[in-house]
Design an enzyme around this catalytic site. Sequence first.
Site, mmCIF file in Angstrom:
data_model
loop_
_atom_site.group_PDB
_atom_site.id
_atom_site.type_symbol
_atom_site.label_atom_id
_atom_site.label_comp_id
_atom_site.label_asym_id
_atom_site.label_seq_id
_atom_site.Cartn_x
_atom_site.Cartn_y
_atom_site.Cartn_z
ATOM 1 N N HIS A 25 0.832 -1.194 0.000
ATOM 2 C CA HIS A 25 0.000 0.000 0.000
ATOM 3 C C HIS A 25 0.864 1.239 0.000
ATOM 4 C CE1 HIS A 25 -3.283 2.725 0.880
ATOM 5 N NE2 HIS A 25 -4.043 1.760 0.403
ATOM 6 N N ASP A 70 -7.959 -5.662 -0.700
ATOM 7 C CA ASP A 70 -8.370 -6.518 -1.810
ATOM 8 C C ASP A 70 -8.071 -7.997 -1.603
ATOM 9 O OD1 ASP A 70 -9.445 -4.576 -3.633
ATOM 10 O OD2 ASP A 70 -7.409 -3.762 -3.714
HETATM 11 C C1 LIG Z 1 -0.602 -0.688 -3.924
HETATM 12 C C2 LIG Z 1 0.668 -0.401 -4.697
HETATM 13 C C3 LIG Z 1 0.273 0.056 -6.094
HETATM 14 C C4 LIG Z 1 1.424 0.736 -3.997
HETATM 15 O O1 LIG Z 1 2.425 1.091 -4.848
HETATM 16 P P1 LIG Z 1 3.658 2.053 -4.513
HETATM 17 O O2 LIG Z 1 3.462 2.796 -3.265
HETATM 18 O O3 LIG Z 1 3.901 2.829 -5.749
HETATM 19 O O4 LIG Z 1 4.813 1.031 -4.260
HETATM 20 P P2 LIG Z 1 5.777 0.458 -5.364
HETATM 21 O O5 LIG Z 1 5.005 -0.175 -6.461
HETATM 22 O O6 LIG Z 1 6.738 1.556 -5.742
HETATM 23 O O7 LIG Z 1 6.504 -0.657 -4.535
HETATM 24 C C5 LIG Z 1 7.564 -0.416 -3.613
HETATM 25 C C6 LIG Z 1 8.382 -1.701 -3.510
HETATM 26 O O8 LIG Z 1 7.584 -2.738 -2.937
HETATM 27 C C7 LIG Z 1 7.398 -3.800 -3.868
HETATM 28 N N1 LIG Z 1 5.993 -4.173 -3.861
HETATM 29 C C8 LIG Z 1 4.944 -3.368 -3.672
HETATM 30 N N2 LIG Z 1 3.820 -4.050 -3.731
HETATM 31 C C9 LIG Z 1 4.159 -5.318 -3.985
HETATM 32 C C10 LIG Z 1 3.416 -6.498 -4.165
HETATM 33 N N3 LIG Z 1 2.086 -6.483 -4.115
HETATM 34 N N4 LIG Z 1 4.077 -7.647 -4.400
HETATM 35 C C11 LIG Z 1 5.420 -7.673 -4.448
HETATM 36 N N5 LIG Z 1 6.178 -6.576 -4.284
HETATM 37 C C12 LIG Z 1 5.551 -5.421 -4.056
HETATM 38 C C13 LIG Z 1 7.752 -3.205 -5.238
HETATM 39 O O9 LIG Z 1 8.155 -4.194 -6.146
HETATM 40 C C14 LIG Z 1 8.825 -2.250 -4.866
HETATM 41 O O10 LIG Z 1 10.021 -2.970 -4.647
HETATM 42 P P3 LIG Z 1 11.433 -2.355 -5.114
HETATM 43 O O11 LIG Z 1 11.589 -1.101 -4.310
HETATM 44 O O12 LIG Z 1 12.375 -3.440 -4.756
HETATM 45 O O13 LIG Z 1 11.307 -2.108 -6.572
HETATM 46 C C15 LIG Z 1 1.581 -1.638 -4.751
HETATM 47 O O14 LIG Z 1 1.867 -2.092 -3.470
HETATM 48 C C16 LIG Z 1 0.963 -2.728 -5.604
HETATM 49 O O15 LIG Z 1 1.104 -2.711 -6.833
HETATM 50 N N6 LIG Z 1 0.246 -3.714 -4.971
HETATM 51 C C17 LIG Z 1 -0.418 -4.726 -5.721
HETATM 52 C C18 LIG Z 1 -1.726 -4.204 -6.288
HETATM 53 C C19 LIG Z 1 -2.773 -4.035 -5.224
HETATM 54 O O16 LIG Z 1 -2.985 -4.901 -4.401
HETATM 55 N N7 LIG Z 1 -3.455 -2.895 -5.289
HETATM 56 C C20 LIG Z 1 -4.534 -2.581 -4.382
HETATM 57 C C21 LIG Z 1 -4.156 -1.487 -3.452
HETATM 58 S S1 LIG Z 1 -5.374 -1.244 -2.198
#
Ligand SMILES: CC(C)(COP(=O)(O)OP(=O)(O)OC[C@H]1O[C@@H](n2cnc3c(N)ncnc32)[C@H](O)[C@@H]1OP(=O)(O)O)[C@@H](O)C(=O)NCCC(=O)NCCS
Length: 371
Positions: free
Chosen positions: A257, A308
């Site tokens: 998140h 989710d």
């Molecule tokens: C929610 C979300 C978009 C937040 O994104 P964000 O704040 O931009 O975080 P990032 O995508 O930059 O991720 C930061 C790090 O954590 C990792 N990470 C984040 N969510 C992850 C996940 N669900 N699975 C595996 N790794 C994850 C990323 O790969 C990244 O690693 P790195 O720094 O080694 O590259 C992200 O956690 C995600 O894509 N989750 C899956 C989708 C989801 O469940 N969305 C519903 C949200 S309520």
Amino acid sequence: MTATRGLEGIVAAESKISSIIDDTLTYVGYNIDDLTDNATFEEVVYLLWHTRLPKEDELAELTKQLAENADVPQAIFDQFKTYPLDTVHPMAALRSAVSLLGVFDEEADDMSPEANYRKAIRLQAKIATVVTGFSRIRRGLEPIAPKPELGYAANFLYMLHGKEPEAIEIEAFNKALVLHADHELNASTFTARVCVATLSDVYSGVTAAIGALKGPLHGGANEQVMKMLSEIGSIDNVESYIQGKLDNKEKIMGFGHRVYRKGDPRAKHLRVMSEKLTKLTGKPELYDMSVKIHDMIVGQKGLPANVDFFSASVYDSLGIEHDLFTPIFAVSRTSGWVAHILEQYANNRLIRPRAEYVGPGMQKYVPINER
Ligand SMILES: CC(C)(COP(=O)(O)OP(=O)(O)OC[C@H]1O[C@@H](n2cnc3c(N)ncnc32)[C@H](O)[C@@H]1OP(=O)(O)O)[C@@H](O)C(=O)NCCC(=O)NCCS
């Protein structure tokens, strides 16, 4: 000017509607735990729109208005019948339908607070009929009108399945609606606010928000979680499947998140419901698989589940088609979108940030035959 990727940490609006402070989510100062345990979705809708809990007569009035306004123009259902129903995603159908609701609303462009509030009621009432109606039409069935004596959660399940739900199903679905109703300046709510800050209408704001919610990094994640659980198939496959994804540096849907660090406070409620409902429907392995995935992701990545993750097995247990999970999120979140839209109108200023330009410097136009 330096850009902040993903606007992380940027405070882009003042709001009295909901807050996330130290991993605690509140609606108008009420802890989400308290509301989930005690409130109906209709009470929460009132709370978000009026920034206070309703008195008995006020709640009765809103409930009545939601029931009275649940009918949907037949033209929308007729449109659905022309869609490629085997392939169209219900979120695409919903996005188009909400836009069409605006076409049929004579007050669509009346920007008075009174007209905007009436539109809020109409939208919240009709969106449940739209989602359930779409589901029924693509199953070759006719949409069902809501029963005024049922509440919002019960009516949704009734209109979807064509039979009145059990008390435990109503309770679980009501809790899920309460948990998804609002969430501060999430991507779709921000989209709605950006849209209406141009003084565009409520329907445009909600249509834009639905487009943002559709993506798998936002509301689309719940459907992806279920897809993953189906692909894994059995608890024995969890370890190799998840390890493979992690080794490939793939994201696991339903985890992580932008704002929460210790964990998403909504997830624990859904986890409890998932355990209860999967047992009841004879699919306890869905819950067991979810827990195993959860423990692996928390153990290896330190990423807690978000709203989710366990909602997927909850909705599956309620007999809901997997691609309706995100539209259901939209049904609930309409209450929050509308609350934010009304708040934006009440103290509006155009939202227009800047971009950090990283392209080439000044160039001179070159005629096409000289390039
Ligand atoms: C929610 C979300 C978009 C937040 O994104 P964000 O704040 O931009 O975080 P990032 O995508 O930059 O991720 C930061 C790090 O954590 C990792 N990470 C984040 N969510 C992850 C996940 N669900 N699975 C595996 N790794 C994850 C990323 O790969 C990244 O690693 P790195 O720094 O080694 O590259 C992200 O956690 C995600 O894509 N989750 C899956 C989708 C989801 O469940 N969305 C519903 C949200 S309520």
